[in-house]
Design an enzyme around this catalytic site. Structure first.
Site, mmCIF file in Angstrom:
data_model
loop_
_atom_site.group_PDB
_atom_site.id
_atom_site.type_symbol
_atom_site.label_atom_id
_atom_site.label_comp_id
_atom_site.label_asym_id
_atom_site.label_seq_id
_atom_site.Cartn_x
_atom_site.Cartn_y
_atom_site.Cartn_z
ATOM 1 N N TRP A 159 0.818 -1.203 0.145
ATOM 2 C CA TRP A 159 -0.182 0.021 -0.089
ATOM 3 C C TRP A 159 0.977 1.265 -0.058
ATOM 4 C CZ3 TRP A 159 -4.248 -1.267 -1.947
ATOM 5 C CH2 TRP A 159 -4.757 -2.586 -1.888
ATOM 6 N N ASP A 174 -1.725 6.489 6.478
ATOM 7 C CA ASP A 174 -2.762 5.562 6.083
ATOM 8 C C ASP A 174 -2.915 4.720 7.240
ATOM 9 O OD1 ASP A 174 -4.336 3.477 5.009
ATOM 10 O OD2 ASP A 174 -2.672 3.113 3.361
ATOM 11 N N LYS A 197 -11.971 -2.392 6.834
ATOM 12 C CA LYS A 197 -11.158 -3.324 7.971
ATOM 13 C C LYS A 197 -11.420 -3.146 9.347
ATOM 14 C CE LYS A 197 -8.349 -3.803 4.251
ATOM 15 N NZ LYS A 197 -7.410 -2.509 3.749
HETATM 16 C C1 PLP Z 1 -7.091 -2.131 2.216
HETATM 17 C C2 PLP Z 1 -5.851 -1.229 2.528
HETATM 18 C C3 PLP Z 1 -5.897 -0.040 1.433
HETATM 19 C C4 PLP Z 1 -6.701 -0.047 0.212
HETATM 20 O O1 PLP Z 1 -8.014 0.179 0.278
HETATM 21 P P1 PLP Z 1 -9.191 0.606 -0.524
HETATM 22 O O2 PLP Z 1 -10.057 1.170 0.059
HETATM 23 O O3 PLP Z 1 -9.182 -0.802 -1.442
HETATM 24 O O4 PLP Z 1 -8.426 1.563 -1.791
HETATM 25 C C5 PLP Z 1 -4.786 0.927 1.544
HETATM 26 N N1 PLP Z 1 -4.175 0.949 2.664
HETATM 27 C C6 PLP Z 1 -4.380 -0.047 3.580
HETATM 28 C C7 PLP Z 1 -3.062 0.021 4.644
HETATM 29 C C8 PLP Z 1 -5.071 -1.157 3.257
HETATM 30 O O5 PLP Z 1 -5.221 -2.134 4.439
#
Ligand code: PLP
Length: 355
Positions: A99, A166, A190
């Site tokens: 990511w 993030d 998540k």
């Molecule tokens: C799942 C995830 C993403 C991507 O998320 P989307 O909503 O599918 O764009 C980005 N960063 C992290 C740390 C993730 O776990």
């Protein structure tokens, strides 16, 4: 048979969230209409959005001067929105997983990117330390939990430049010092809600400093100004997020969740370290309490498929590791009960006895 949901995302949600959302799909807030068919401008839905924003502030102790927005587009859209809104000349990034790599790729469209450290050569099995963030960077971007590789920064780093994180896969898993960050963002799927919404916590005075024109929808100020109702928000995921936030509050907040998460992760890592068949894939000090990655020890490699099937026969769902790591990954998000972790441990012990 009871199913134990270890999916990495979309992933387990509390029964409280699922039940209340299901009820609202049939009758939303006593309106006699479904949540799926009501106007986002109705007073009932406005109340949902207001409370959903307020509860994020309350649970994470968000200081004055910050706004909480609910956005579409997933965390992946934040990879571009962050540099669009903040990157003047140069940004610093910590490369800790897939990511982070994706975030770096987007930032490069907007300016110079200084990757201050990377664990890529070790297949992201640790969080780099001892790096220097250049003083002239417009911001420093981190991924607090690396969902695919199972490493986590369970602290808020001290840096001299604005910090952006993030937190898609570990938000609400522990208390955070929001005042250290300019932007925190997290896709909902998540630890919060079904896919379709992303939350961002934005320091207002971080905005408006870039020269470039920003498309209306990609400008945080648009969504702040309109209370996340500039355009039609994803009503169902926002409603579900509100249920989860209420549930977190009822449990006692993020401190209580952190304690529960630490306990769940500790018993599983202890079993991985004890069990002769398995080993963890990342350095112990950087182990994630959200995503626990493990593989079969070399001498038992050929048992991998058999364990996968055995675990499945015991009701374990979603423990297959990401293809870039292999083996297994058990995601232990906030909604995961300790009893499911114990069931997984019992499965590992029974399998060990059989071999
Ligand atoms: C799942 C995830 C993403 C991507 O998320 P989307 O909503 O599918 O764009 C980005 N960063 C992290 C740390 C993730 O776990």
């Amino acid at each position: 048979m009871k199913k134990h949901n270890f999916y990495a995302g979309p992933s387990i949600l509390s029964q409280y969230t699922i039940k209340n959302t299901a009820d609202a799909v049939l009758d939303f807030a006593g309106t006699g209409l479904s949540l799926l068919e009501i106007s986002h401008r109705s007073k009932e839905f406005s109340a949902v959005m207001d409370e959903a924003r307020a509860l994020v502030k309350e649970l994470l102790d968000v200081p004055a001067g910050y706004d909480v927005v609910y956005l579409g587009g997933g965390a992946s859209l934040q990879f571009c929105m962050v540099p669009y809104n903040l990157l003047k000349k140069k940004a610093a990034y910590l490369e800790t997983g897939t990511w982070a790599v994706n975030a770096i790729k987007e930032a490069k469209l907007f300016g110079e990117v200084d990757v201050v450290a990377s664990s890529k050569d070790a297949n992201f099995t640790f969080i780099p330390k001892g790096y220097t963030v250049p003083d002239d960077a417009d911001y420093f971007h981190i991924t607090t939990n690396n969902t695919i590789f199972g490493t986590e920064m369970r602290y808020d780093p001290d840096v001299k430049v604005p910090l952006v994180a993030d937190m898609s896969s570990d938000i609400f898993s522990r208390p955070i010092d929001v005042s250290k960050y300019d932007i925190i963002y997290a896709g909902a799927q998540k630890n919060l809600a079904p896919a379709g919404v992303t939350i961002a916590i934005v320091r207002e005075d971080a905005l408006g400093k870039v020269e470039r024109a920003i498309p209306t929808m990609l400008d945080y100020r648009t969504h702040i100004k309109k209370g996340s109702m500039f355009n039609t928000p994803p009503c169902l995921p926002v409603f579900a997020a509100l249920q989860t936030l209420r549930y977190y509050k009822e449990l006692g907040g993020v401190k209580v969740l952190e304690k529960m998460n630490l306990e769940k992760a500790a018993i599983l890592y202890d079993e991985i370290d004890r069990n002769k068949l398995f080993r963890g894939t990342v350095v112990p000090e950087d182990r994630s309490i959200m995503n626990v990655c493990f593989v079969m020890n070399d001498e038992y490699k050929e048992l991998e498929e058999e364990f996968a099937q055995f675990a499945s026969s015991k009701g374990m769902v979603g423990i297959k590791g990401h293809r870039s790591v292999g083996g297994f990954r058990a995601s232990l998000y906030n909604a995961m009960p300790k009893s499911s972790v114990e069931a997984l441990i019992a499965t590992m012990q029974e399998f060990e006895k059989n071999h």
